[in-house]
Design an enzyme around this catalytic site. Sequence first.
Site, PDB file in Angstrom:
ATOM      1  N   ARG A 125       0.866  -1.286  -0.043  1.00  0.00           N
ATOM      2  CA  ARG A 125      -0.078  -0.067   0.105  1.00  0.00           C
ATOM      3  C   ARG A 125       0.952   1.240  -0.066  1.00  0.00           C
ATOM      4  O   ARG A 125       1.974   1.290   0.603  1.00  0.00           O
ATOM      5  CB  ARG A 125      -0.979  -0.119   1.240  1.00  0.00           C
ATOM      6  CG  ARG A 125      -1.935  -0.956   1.172  1.00  0.00           C
ATOM      7  CD  ARG A 125      -2.762  -1.104   2.428  1.00  0.00           C
ATOM      8  NE  ARG A 125      -3.608   0.056   2.472  1.00  0.00           N
ATOM      9  CZ  ARG A 125      -3.573   0.744   3.754  1.00  0.00           C
ATOM     10  NH1 ARG A 125      -2.893   0.359   4.928  1.00  0.00           N
ATOM     11  NH2 ARG A 125      -4.080   2.055   3.783  1.00  0.00           N
ATOM     12  N   GLN A 167      -2.064  -4.467  -0.933  1.00  0.00           N
ATOM     13  CA  GLN A 167      -3.588  -4.559  -1.562  1.00  0.00           C
ATOM     14  C   GLN A 167      -3.490  -5.555  -2.636  1.00  0.00           C
ATOM     15  O   GLN A 167      -2.224  -5.378  -3.315  1.00  0.00           O
ATOM     16  CB  GLN A 167      -3.991  -2.993  -2.082  1.00  0.00           C
ATOM     17  CG  GLN A 167      -3.000  -2.161  -3.041  1.00  0.00           C
ATOM     18  CD  GLN A 167      -3.322  -0.990  -3.120  1.00  0.00           C
ATOM     19  OE1 GLN A 167      -4.480  -0.454  -2.896  1.00  0.00           O
ATOM     20  NE2 GLN A 167      -2.243  -0.017  -3.516  1.00  0.00           N
ATOM     21  N   SER A 204       0.970   3.980   1.709  1.00  0.00           N
ATOM     22  CA  SER A 204       1.656   4.438   3.024  1.00  0.00           C
ATOM     23  C   SER A 204       3.037   3.616   3.398  1.00  0.00           C
ATOM     24  O   SER A 204       3.881   4.173   3.952  1.00  0.00           O
ATOM     25  CB  SER A 204       0.511   4.069   4.157  1.00  0.00           C
ATOM     26  OG  SER A 204      -0.690   4.697   3.684  1.00  0.00           O
ATOM     27  N   LEU A 258       4.570 -12.882   1.161  1.00  0.00           N
ATOM     28  CA  LEU A 258       5.085 -11.267   1.234  1.00  0.00           C
ATOM     29  C   LEU A 258       6.521 -11.267   1.254  1.00  0.00           C
ATOM     30  O   LEU A 258       7.034 -11.782   2.447  1.00  0.00           O
ATOM     31  CB  LEU A 258       4.454 -10.550   2.161  1.00  0.00           C
ATOM     32  CG  LEU A 258       2.923 -10.432   2.122  1.00  0.00           C
ATOM     33  CD1 LEU A 258       2.430  -9.773   3.525  1.00  0.00           C
ATOM     34  CD2 LEU A 258       2.461  -9.938   1.058  1.00  0.00           C
ATOM     35  N   GLU A 259       7.439 -11.040   0.234  1.00  0.00           N
ATOM     36  CA  GLU A 259       8.762 -10.754   0.478  1.00  0.00           C
ATOM     37  C   GLU A 259       9.256  -9.303   0.756  1.00  0.00           C
ATOM     38  O   GLU A 259       9.113  -8.462   0.077  1.00  0.00           O
ATOM     39  CB  GLU A 259       9.463 -10.948  -1.059  1.00  0.00           C
ATOM     40  CG  GLU A 259       9.080 -12.496  -1.286  1.00  0.00           C
ATOM     41  CD  GLU A 259       7.861 -12.861  -2.028  1.00  0.00           C
ATOM     42  OE1 GLU A 259       7.649 -11.859  -2.561  1.00  0.00           O
ATOM     43  OE2 GLU A 259       7.389 -13.980  -1.864  1.00  0.00           O
TER      44      GLU A 259
END
Lengths: 202, 356
Positions: A111, A155, A113, A135-136
């Site tokens: 995302r 996302q 942010s 997730l790397e």
Amino acid sequence: MSLLTRTELQARINTGKPDQIFIDPILEESQIGAVSVDLRLGCDFLVSILNHKPSVQLYPTDNTSEPELFFQNARRDLGDTFLLHPSQTVLATSLEYVGLPSDVYADVVSRSSYHRLGVSISSMFHPGFRGCISLELFNHSNVPIELIVGSRLVQARLFRNEHDVAYFQEGPRRKYIGNVRPTISRASHDIDIAQLVELSKK
Amino acid sequence: MTPLVNLHILAKRFTQLSKSVYFDPAFREFSQKTVHAIQHVIENADYYPDDVIRQFENQAWRVMQFVRGSRSNDAPHETQYVLRKALKDWIKSEALLSSAALEDFIFFLNTEDIWDFISRSLNRLSDQKYKPLVVRIGSPEAFKHRPVFCIPLFHELGHFVDHYYEISKSSLLLSPIPPTPPNLPLQTWQLINLHHRMEHFADLFASCYCGEASNNSLLAIAPDNPDSPTHPSTKKRVAVVGDFLNGRANQMIELLQQASNARAKQQLTVKFALPEVDSAFNDVLTYNITNENELYGIFPASWNYLHSQLNTPTAPWIDNELTAYGVEKTVNDLVEKSIRNFEIKERWSGVPTDAN
């Protein structure tokens, strides 16, 4: 191929039908956005570590340079923090278990942010995918970042294909199906690797 | 390696553990207070008798094993979460559930209570009000992520509940034991009967939560064991649980229910509901557990699913290349994640998802 919007996402997520987009748990309806679904950082991590071997070998000549020897597991609870150091590679997963139907694939990106803090993630997941989204994590900044387990880190943009793809029925057995924790790279299991090593010997 | 030197070593180890980021606050407090007790004994070594120091040292070593295994990295988190719920059915006080991760295929309960020993024997220690309720169970480290294979832990939890309320012990007052066989001391015979009743209680307790899977896992571990001084035969144990689950009259069940009522103010009752996991698991999806009954029931349901797939694979995701290891890993992972999702939703909402 079309990007699924909120109405379409809501109509297909967790319907219980064979063509459902399965995401569990969805803790807040607001995770389903206009053109994407926010996914959260999960509890388990594999942290890259140094050992006395000089490199990770994708085709190790002995079993002391295999990828798994360069990672150490760590677990946090919901709400706990995890420190991502600069230039550190950490494998994590989404909090959610995801199942994609045969006509939908997903692009997963960090995302905005978190991208602005230096955490960038980019992955794609084929139609028929099953498991927690891998997730790397990598910190491109020069300061450590405290991530919070359960926060909306990435996302997923979901695209509908015109035709169904039998991804998990075609080709060799898929390496990461049904994973619920981060999994070390199985690049060494790629069939081409053994062939290439043989080629290099000639 | 004298007791005092060992206590110094233990104090250092407990201190290191208490600083671990992987502990929950209750365990951190337990470690810190245990360090305080150890240091107290070291400082008062001249006051306490040698046998007290030695007994305390022995208990501290054993406690170390369990406390170490309770760090979040090492503990079978999801199984422990369900065990804690089952324990709350019987004991309302907050309990610390600690695990020893073993490199052996055994499950056990350790009933030693170091803080009970401390309160009885270390009269100079000021921390006498600290009385944690600690459940110390051991299971194979290899089963950390295999909740289906941790069903025997419900049996061990049953031993803890029995020990806490002295249910089996009190049953000896309710119903006399059979006549002593010839050439056997009475005391030995009494102990055998007590142990057998304890095993039956623990089996029944486990079956309240895991149904037939408690029998199935017993048969997997000890398929044909005869009577022994510590355990009834497998055949007898399976029969008692079978009678319980099928509502058949059984003297042992009635006796233990009477004792349970008297001591724990409640009876053994079936708590699980069998969820229909096949549809989800056949699609390599987690099962959406909706209440606590299903939370318990996912253990027997998954046991049945796993073993039916191992015997006769019908799930679309099982092909000729997939080994038994691959099948059990997939099923155990789905069960683990299904339980974890329930826990996450429960914590997120702030209240238990079961309306009861």
